[in-house]
Design an enzyme around this catalytic site. Structure first.
Site, PDB file in Angstrom:
ATOM      1  N   LYS A  11       4.840   5.436  -4.405  1.00  0.00           N
ATOM      2  CA  LYS A  11       4.383   4.653  -3.249  1.00  0.00           C
ATOM      3  C   LYS A  11       3.181   3.779  -3.610  1.00  0.00           C
ATOM      4  CE  LYS A  11       3.419   8.176  -0.636  1.00  0.00           C
ATOM      5  NZ  LYS A  11       3.861   9.383  -1.359  1.00  0.00           N
ATOM      6  N   ARG A  85       1.885  10.828   8.169  1.00  0.00           N
ATOM      7  CA  ARG A  85       2.478  11.967   7.489  1.00  0.00           C
ATOM      8  C   ARG A  85       2.961  13.026   8.465  1.00  0.00           C
ATOM      9  NH1 ARG A  85      -0.094  11.052   2.325  1.00  0.00           N
ATOM     10  NH2 ARG A  85       0.380  12.603   0.758  1.00  0.00           N
ATOM     11  N   ARG A 126      -3.432  14.353 -11.946  1.00  0.00           N
ATOM     12  CA  ARG A 126      -4.564  14.222 -11.026  1.00  0.00           C
ATOM     13  C   ARG A 126      -5.053  15.623 -10.658  1.00  0.00           C
ATOM     14  NH1 ARG A 126      -2.753  10.881  -6.052  1.00  0.00           N
ATOM     15  NH2 ARG A 126      -2.698  12.910  -5.028  1.00  0.00           N
ATOM     16  N   ARG A 160      15.756   2.440   3.183  1.00  0.00           N
ATOM     17  CA  ARG A 160      15.635   3.493   2.171  1.00  0.00           C
ATOM     18  C   ARG A 160      15.906   2.916   0.798  1.00  0.00           C
ATOM     19  NH1 ARG A 160      17.395   9.175   4.691  1.00  0.00           N
ATOM     20  NH2 ARG A 160      16.229   9.842   2.869  1.00  0.00           N
ATOM     21  N   ARG A 173      14.526  -3.412  -5.926  1.00  0.00           N
ATOM     22  CA  ARG A 173      15.267  -2.746  -4.837  1.00  0.00           C
ATOM     23  C   ARG A 173      14.516  -2.884  -3.514  1.00  0.00           C
ATOM     24  NH1 ARG A 173      16.832   2.839  -8.073  1.00  0.00           N
ATOM     25  NH2 ARG A 173      18.368   1.904  -9.455  1.00  0.00           N
TER      26      ARG A 173
HETATM   27  P1  ADP Z   1       0.532  12.129  -2.743  1.00  0.00           P
HETATM   28  O1  ADP Z   1       1.451  11.158  -2.087  1.00  0.00           O
HETATM   29  O2  ADP Z   1       0.705  12.150  -4.229  1.00  0.00           O
HETATM   30  O3  ADP Z   1       0.550  13.494  -2.127  1.00  0.00           O
HETATM   31  P2  ADP Z   1      -1.813  10.924  -1.493  1.00  0.00           P
HETATM   32  O4  ADP Z   1      -2.848  10.194  -2.260  1.00  0.00           O
HETATM   33  O5  ADP Z   1      -0.989  10.148  -0.548  1.00  0.00           O
HETATM   34  O6  ADP Z   1      -0.956  11.604  -2.632  1.00  0.00           O
HETATM   35  O7  ADP Z   1      -2.479  12.147  -0.689  1.00  0.00           O
HETATM   36  C1  ADP Z   1      -3.320  13.094  -1.302  1.00  0.00           C
HETATM   37  C2  ADP Z   1      -3.824  14.103  -0.267  1.00  0.00           C
HETATM   38  O8  ADP Z   1      -4.605  13.436   0.752  1.00  0.00           O
HETATM   39  C3  ADP Z   1      -2.750  14.850   0.519  1.00  0.00           C
HETATM   40  O9  ADP Z   1      -2.266  15.960  -0.185  1.00  0.00           O
HETATM   41  C4  ADP Z   1      -3.516  15.232   1.806  1.00  0.00           C
HETATM   42  O10 ADP Z   1      -4.359  16.341   1.595  1.00  0.00           O
HETATM   43  C5  ADP Z   1      -4.405  14.025   2.044  1.00  0.00           C
HETATM   44  N1  ADP Z   1      -3.778  13.007   2.937  1.00  0.00           N
HETATM   45  C6  ADP Z   1      -3.490  11.719   2.589  1.00  0.00           C
HETATM   46  N2  ADP Z   1      -2.950  11.043   3.611  1.00  0.00           N
HETATM   47  C7  ADP Z   1      -2.874  11.921   4.655  1.00  0.00           C
HETATM   48  C8  ADP Z   1      -2.399  11.845   5.993  1.00  0.00           C
HETATM   49  N3  ADP Z   1      -1.869  10.700   6.502  1.00  0.00           N
HETATM   50  N4  ADP Z   1      -2.474  12.947   6.768  1.00  0.00           N
HETATM   51  C9  ADP Z   1      -2.999  14.098   6.301  1.00  0.00           C
HETATM   52  N5  ADP Z   1      -3.461  14.239   5.048  1.00  0.00           N
HETATM   53  C10 ADP Z   1      -3.409  13.183   4.216  1.00  0.00           C
END
Ligand code: ADP
Length: 183
Positions: A11, A85, A126, A160, A173
């Site tokens: 992403k 999320r 990471r 998708r 894509r």
């Molecule tokens: P990945 O997609 O690899 O899990 P992200 O950088 O998107 O990595 O997210 C890392 C962490 O940040 C998540 O595991 C969560 O703890 C927190 N996080 C990020 N975005 C959200 C969100 N929209 N709601 C809740 N927690 C979030």
């Protein structure tokens, strides 16, 4: 625009390339949380335990962040990467955007099998990417975030894309999917 997909789906990489092409603002909630943690801000201290353990940051903290960002972007497009999320976040986002006479135009889901996602996360290395935490984040995605695909499909906004290919192929894509959705 919203980017959905399991951790490791690409992403961030694809959003980065897309915002460049479309001249819109990239908002990565995960990236912003990691930055806040690194800078040692009060917000960073508040979210640290969640991010480090792979749990979701509580919705109200996420929405606080997003509301502020949206308010500062009047008139400019935004690409949300890793947000929403949860269903509650998706509904809250609709509400916030409506308040600014805007809305979600398109949602891109990058699909990737769990084994491939895990392999990518392990090679990325990471801090929240140790095996157990990565597995847990994948599980959280499947149970809590994947249902958003249905939410946005019902609204006719969903595209998708198979994310299991090299970066440029996936980018192509995505372009094709966006064109198909606009047609
Ligand atoms: P990945 O997609 O690899 O899990 P992200 O950088 O998107 O990595 O997210 C890392 C962490 O940040 C998540 O595991 C969560 O703890 C927190 N996080 C990020 N975005 C959200 C969100 N929209 N709601 C809740 N927690 C979030």
């Amino acid at each position: 625009m919203v980017f959905l997909g399991p951790p490791g789906a690409g992403k961030g990489t694809q959003a980065e390339m897309l915002v460049e092409r479309l001249k819109i603002t990239h908002v990565s909630t995960g990236g912003l949380f990691r930055q806040a943690i690194e800078e040692g801000t009060p917000a960073g201290a508040e979210v640290r335990e969640y991010v480090d353990s792979g749990r979701l940051v509580p919705d109200h903290l996420v929405m606080q962040l997003v509301e502020g960002l949206v308010a500062g972007q009047e008139g400019r497009g935004i690409c949300f990467d890793g947000f929403p999320r949860t269903l509650a976040q998706a509904e809250a986002l609709d509400c916030v955007l409506t308040g600014h006479s805007a809305g979600v135009d398109v949602v891109l889901a990058l699909d990737l099998p769990d084994e491939v996602a895990l392999n990518r996360l392990m090679s990325r290395g990471r801090e929240d990417d140790d095996y157990a935490t990565a597995r847990y984040r994948l599980e959280v995605y499947q149970t809590t975030t994947a249902p958003l695909i249905r939410y946005y499909t019902e609204r006719g906004l969903m595209a998708r894309v198979d994310g299991n290919a090299d970066i440029n192929t996936v980018a192509r894509r995505i372009d094709d999917a966006l064109k198909a959705l606009a047609a």
